[in-house]
Design a protein around this motif. Sequence first.
Motif, PDB file in Angstrom:
ATOM      1  N   LYS A   1      11.408   8.122   7.865  1.00 36.45           N
ATOM      2  CA  LYS A   1      11.890   6.867   7.577  1.00 36.45           C
ATOM      3  C   LYS A   1      10.975   5.541   7.626  1.00 36.45           C
ATOM      4  CE  LYS A   1      16.562   7.918   7.909  1.00 36.45           C
ATOM      5  NZ  LYS A   1      17.091   7.172   6.655  1.00 36.45           N
ATOM      6  N   VAL A   2       9.886   5.872   8.318  1.00 38.64           N
ATOM      7  CA  VAL A   2       8.865   4.711   8.376  1.00 38.64           C
ATOM      8  C   VAL A   2       8.248   4.884   7.009  1.00 38.64           C
ATOM      9  CG1 VAL A   2       6.624   4.086   9.223  1.00 38.64           C
ATOM     10  CG2 VAL A   2       8.386   4.945  10.802  1.00 38.64           C
ATOM     11  N   GLY A   3       7.820   6.005   6.290  1.00 38.88           N
ATOM     12  CA  GLY A   3       7.372   6.154   4.932  1.00 38.88           C
ATOM     13  C   GLY A   3       8.281   5.797   3.774  1.00 38.88           C
ATOM     14  N   GLN A   4       9.553   5.781   4.066  1.00 35.96           N
ATOM     15  CA  GLN A   4      10.415   5.295   2.982  1.00 35.96           C
ATOM     16  C   GLN A   4      10.467   3.679   2.981  1.00 35.96           C
ATOM     17  OE1 GLN A   4      14.278   7.118   4.560  1.00 35.96           O
ATOM     18  NE2 GLN A   4      13.765   9.043   3.190  1.00 35.96           N
ATOM     19  N   PHE A   5      10.234   3.437   4.300  1.00 37.60           N
ATOM     20  CA  PHE A   5      10.252   1.600   4.431  1.00 37.60           C
ATOM     21  C   PHE A   5       9.072   1.174   3.721  1.00 37.60           C
ATOM     22  CE2 PHE A   5       8.755  -2.062   6.650  1.00 37.60           C
ATOM     23  CZ  PHE A   5       9.627  -2.843   6.143  1.00 37.60           C
ATOM     24  N   LEU A   6       8.021   1.912   3.997  1.00 33.91           N
ATOM     25  CA  LEU A   6       6.648   1.353   3.509  1.00 33.91           C
ATOM     26  C   LEU A   6       6.620   1.640   1.774  1.00 33.91           C
ATOM     27  CD1 LEU A   6       3.929   2.899   5.959  1.00 33.91           C
ATOM     28  CD2 LEU A   6       4.711   0.593   5.622  1.00 33.91           C
ATOM     29  N   SER A   7       7.335   2.595   1.425  1.00 33.55           N
ATOM     30  CA  SER A   7       7.353   2.862  -0.175  1.00 33.55           C
ATOM     31  C   SER A   7       8.084   1.710  -0.805  1.00 33.55           C
ATOM     32  CB  SER A   7       7.859   3.997  -0.382  1.00 33.55           C
ATOM     33  OG  SER A   7       9.189   4.182  -0.162  1.00 33.55           O
ATOM     34  N   THR A   8       9.129   1.018  -0.021  1.00 30.35           N
ATOM     35  CA  THR A   8       9.823   0.106  -0.868  1.00 30.35           C
ATOM     36  C   THR A   8       9.194  -1.417  -0.641  1.00 30.35           C
ATOM     37  OG1 THR A   8      11.022  -0.663   1.516  1.00 30.35           O
ATOM     38  CG2 THR A   8      11.922   1.270  -0.132  1.00 30.35           C
ATOM     39  N   ARG A   9       8.128  -1.811   0.101  1.00 29.71           N
ATOM     40  CA  ARG A   9       7.420  -2.942   0.385  1.00 29.71           C
ATOM     41  C   ARG A   9       6.366  -3.411  -0.945  1.00 29.71           C
ATOM     42  NH1 ARG A   9       7.761  -5.877   4.687  1.00 29.71           N
ATOM     43  NH2 ARG A   9       7.449  -7.209   3.115  1.00 29.71           N
ATOM     44  N   LEU A  10       7.198  -3.277  -1.948  1.00 26.68           N
ATOM     45  CA  LEU A  10       5.965  -3.534  -3.069  1.00 26.68           C
ATOM     46  C   LEU A  10       5.754  -5.104  -3.238  1.00 26.68           C
ATOM     47  CD1 LEU A  10       8.606  -2.028  -5.864  1.00 26.68           C
ATOM     48  CD2 LEU A  10       6.597  -1.055  -5.057  1.00 26.68           C
ATOM     49  N   ASP A  11       6.520  -5.871  -2.251  1.00 29.78           N
ATOM     50  CA  ASP A  11       6.138  -7.240  -2.382  1.00 29.78           C
ATOM     51  C   ASP A  11       4.752  -7.503  -1.416  1.00 29.78           C
ATOM     52  OD1 ASP A  11       7.451  -6.290  -0.146  1.00 29.78           O
ATOM     53  OD2 ASP A  11       8.305  -8.198   0.508  1.00 29.78           O
ATOM     54  N   VAL A  12       4.501  -6.581  -0.692  1.00 32.56           N
ATOM     55  CA  VAL A  12       3.455  -6.991   0.295  1.00 32.56           C
ATOM     56  C   VAL A  12       2.370  -5.831   0.229  1.00 32.56           C
ATOM     57  CG1 VAL A  12       4.514  -8.741   1.686  1.00 32.56           C
ATOM     58  CG2 VAL A  12       4.388  -6.145   2.355  1.00 32.56           C
ATOM     59  N   LEU A  13       2.688  -4.546  -0.160  1.00 29.51           N
ATOM     60  CA  LEU A  13       1.702  -3.424  -0.254  1.00 29.51           C
ATOM     61  C   LEU A  13       1.191  -3.110  -1.586  1.00 29.51           C
ATOM     62  CD1 LEU A  13       3.639  -1.283   2.496  1.00 29.51           C
ATOM     63  CD2 LEU A  13       1.225  -2.676   3.185  1.00 29.51           C
ATOM     64  N   PRO A  14       0.107  -2.613  -1.703  1.00 33.90           N
ATOM     65  CA  PRO A  14      -0.372  -2.446  -3.015  1.00 33.90           C
ATOM     66  C   PRO A  14       0.188  -1.068  -3.500  1.00 33.90           C
ATOM     67  CG  PRO A  14      -2.057  -1.613  -1.232  1.00 33.90           C
ATOM     68  CD  PRO A  14      -0.907  -2.516  -0.429  1.00 33.90           C
ATOM     69  N   PRO A  15       0.286  -0.939  -5.053  1.00 34.45           N
ATOM     70  CA  PRO A  15       0.987  -0.017  -5.427  1.00 34.45           C
ATOM     71  C   PRO A  15       0.367   1.391  -5.116  1.00 34.45           C
ATOM     72  CG  PRO A  15      -0.242  -1.389  -7.292  1.00 34.45           C
ATOM     73  CD  PRO A  15      -0.180  -1.917  -5.962  1.00 34.45           C
ATOM     74  N   GLU A  16      -0.995   1.569  -4.818  1.00 35.39           N
ATOM     75  CA  GLU A  16      -1.845   2.641  -4.577  1.00 35.39           C
ATOM     76  C   GLU A  16      -1.086   3.373  -3.498  1.00 35.39           C
ATOM     77  OE1 GLU A  16      -4.028   0.154  -6.759  1.00 35.39           O
ATOM     78  OE2 GLU A  16      -3.427  -0.222  -4.738  1.00 35.39           O
ATOM     79  N   LEU A  17      -0.370   2.563  -2.571  1.00 40.62           N
ATOM     80  CA  LEU A  17       0.231   3.077  -1.493  1.00 40.62           C
ATOM     81  C   LEU A  17       1.709   3.309  -1.438  1.00 40.62           C
ATOM     82  CD1 LEU A  17      -0.419   1.562   2.204  1.00 40.62           C
ATOM     83  CD2 LEU A  17       1.845   2.316   1.691  1.00 40.62           C
ATOM     84  N   THR A  18       2.290   2.411  -2.102  1.00 42.54           N
ATOM     85  CA  THR A  18       3.644   2.710  -2.499  1.00 42.54           C
ATOM     86  C   THR A  18       3.790   3.662  -3.319  1.00 42.54           C
ATOM     87  OG1 THR A  18       3.905   1.136  -3.970  1.00 42.54           O
ATOM     88  CG2 THR A  18       4.383   0.040  -1.889  1.00 42.54           C
ATOM     89  N   LYS A  19       3.350   3.989  -4.167  1.00 39.57           N
ATOM     90  CA  LYS A  19       3.562   4.934  -5.205  1.00 39.57           C
ATOM     91  C   LYS A  19       3.313   6.389  -4.685  1.00 39.57           C
ATOM     92  CE  LYS A  19       4.393   6.178  -9.548  1.00 39.57           C
ATOM     93  NZ  LYS A  19       5.367   6.028 -10.297  1.00 39.57           N
ATOM     94  N   GLU A  20       2.455   6.607  -3.811  1.00 42.45           N
ATOM     95  CA  GLU A  20       2.093   7.634  -3.074  1.00 42.45           C
ATOM     96  C   GLU A  20       3.353   8.124  -2.246  1.00 42.45           C
ATOM     97  OE1 GLU A  20       0.225  11.202  -2.616  1.00 42.45           O
ATOM     98  OE2 GLU A  20      -0.529   9.529  -3.884  1.00 42.45           O
ATOM     99  N   LEU A  21       3.879   6.965  -1.497  1.00 43.53           N
ATOM    100  CA  LEU A  21       5.106   7.332  -0.574  1.00 43.53           C
ATOM    101  C   LEU A  21       6.356   7.607  -1.162  1.00 43.53           C
ATOM    102  CD1 LEU A  21       3.722   5.141   2.275  1.00 43.53           C
ATOM    103  CD2 LEU A  21       3.342   7.463   2.204  1.00 43.53           C
ATOM    104  N   GLU A  22       6.668   7.099  -2.492  1.00 46.08           N
ATOM    105  CA  GLU A  22       7.828   7.299  -3.184  1.00 46.08           C
ATOM    106  C   GLU A  22       8.707   8.550  -2.940  1.00 46.08           C
ATOM    107  OE1 GLU A  22       7.436   6.136  -7.419  1.00 46.08           O
ATOM    108  OE2 GLU A  22       7.335   3.936  -6.902  1.00 46.08           O
TER     109      GLU A  22
END
Length: 559
Positions: free
Chosen positions: A69-90
């Motif tokens: 759940k934590v990873g899913q939440f981080l993967s949706t934070r395109l507004d504040v987190l860099p794509p290198e992080l969100t893309k890996e967690l999708e």
Amino acid sequence: MPGGGGHRARYRRILRFAAWHLAETWWFELFLPRLGLARVAERTRVGRMRRFAQRFRVLALDLGGLMIKVGQFLSTRLDVLPPELTKELEGLQDEVPPVPFAAVRALAEAELGAPLAEVFASVEETPIAAASLGQAHRATLRPGDAAATGLARVVLKVQRPGIDAIVDVDLAALRKVGGWLSRFRLVSDRADMPALVEEFAQTSLEEIDYLNEGANADRFAGDFAADDRVDVPAVVWERSTRRVLTLEDVTAIKITDTAALRAAGIDPAQVAPVFASVMFEQLFTTGFFHADPHPGNIFVTPVAGPAAARPWKLTFIDFGMMGEVPDRTRSGLRKLLIAAAARDGEGLVAAIRNVGVLMPSADTVELERAMTHLFARFGGMGFAELREVDPREFRDFAVEFGDVVRSLPFQLPENFLLIIRAMSLTSGVCSSLDERFNLWDSVEPYAAQLLRDERGNIVQDAAQQALDAAGLALGLPKRLNGVLTRIEEGSLAVGSPRLEQQVKRLDRSVRRSASALVFGALLIAGSVVRADDTVLGNVLMIASVVPLLHGLWAGRSGL
């Protein structure tokens, strides 16, 4: 924290992971810049973010539970987190290994108090969906239950065995990490991490209570009962418990399966604005919203037959993670949406302050200038258009206003965690349906309706204030005359011979104030209404001259 060697090892593993990466972040982002080595941090930031995401993904898939759940939440934070992080967690949205059916059968039979063969006509052993907290299997009701419910095919949703204890361990670890983060001023100035963890904890505990999920489904269905755009599966309450939920099988086309949509004669580009509008309706009107609208939880269901008003509808499932927007917050969000649609930088900043994202002490002059500049250059662009903008323009904007934004005391209110998640997922789904999708196209008509509603409320308030003021102006002279009569009759003790003169002055002052208030109320109401109804607006504005003249006359007479 629950006992047991496995649980203690899980707890320590989560804390070790967090401690290592917090120490690494402190070293590169805080310590090295103080030594004049900020370029080292900048040069290594992308690689460090990517490594963190990769390691967290491995951790989450290995541990499961709330880490997913934590990873899913981080993967949706395109507004504040860099794509290198969100893309890996999708991938964490779908990459969850299923539980063996034998364990699922044992738990379901214990909950229902009977063998599955006696409760259902059939149950498919291969799950149709496996999530971090439970998994779903297709089933068929026995003839008696089918006749009573009007359903035949259903979905049997069963919790993962032992998930209660795992959730307790994960929450204990997250509370500890939240306490660590709250000691970093960079974090504590912008969010109350312990409070956010508690919000996440409450949501997670509600999500593993399937009776609560069933009640949420019924409430959501009631909110959209008259809306032919939305469908919700019926709950078979007779075959549901806290850890087992039986629902109508509404499986259809996954909302982001564009090939299947086109094969069914449905244009994905037409689905996007409807989905966005339905989500806006939840957030800004009903106040009860689906907080996990990822593609696996939304189907597009074709509607057959000539009597169908619409050829398809959106079917929502999985109501374990729901959010509520308090009236005050919803009013602030409505103002924020109106300001964004109107490209009103100053209004947007005021709305941000009202909803609690910006602390009251913040000096917002420069932020208002930044928002006005942002709207002037990029406002109204869709994602495809933004991708065509020269990256140097974004860099120039970041250089000009980055320090302003970073210096302001932003904070994340507790109830915003799910709101942000819902809007992030909504934006992602709409973009996957149509890469040219422009969120403004969906926001503006909705905001226009909100603005009309707000204007109606303003007019009502102004009219009520005008009536109250008129009543006060008409009633006070009578009351004051009564006081004067009592003075003349000697029934009121008078301590000063000048009281009558003072009361007359008070009478004139009240008349002038009341007239001024009525004048202002009519003038404001007229100017607001005039945008939609020119005739009525002009009448109200002209009528405002009467109390203005009365106020001037009352002020001059008797002086």
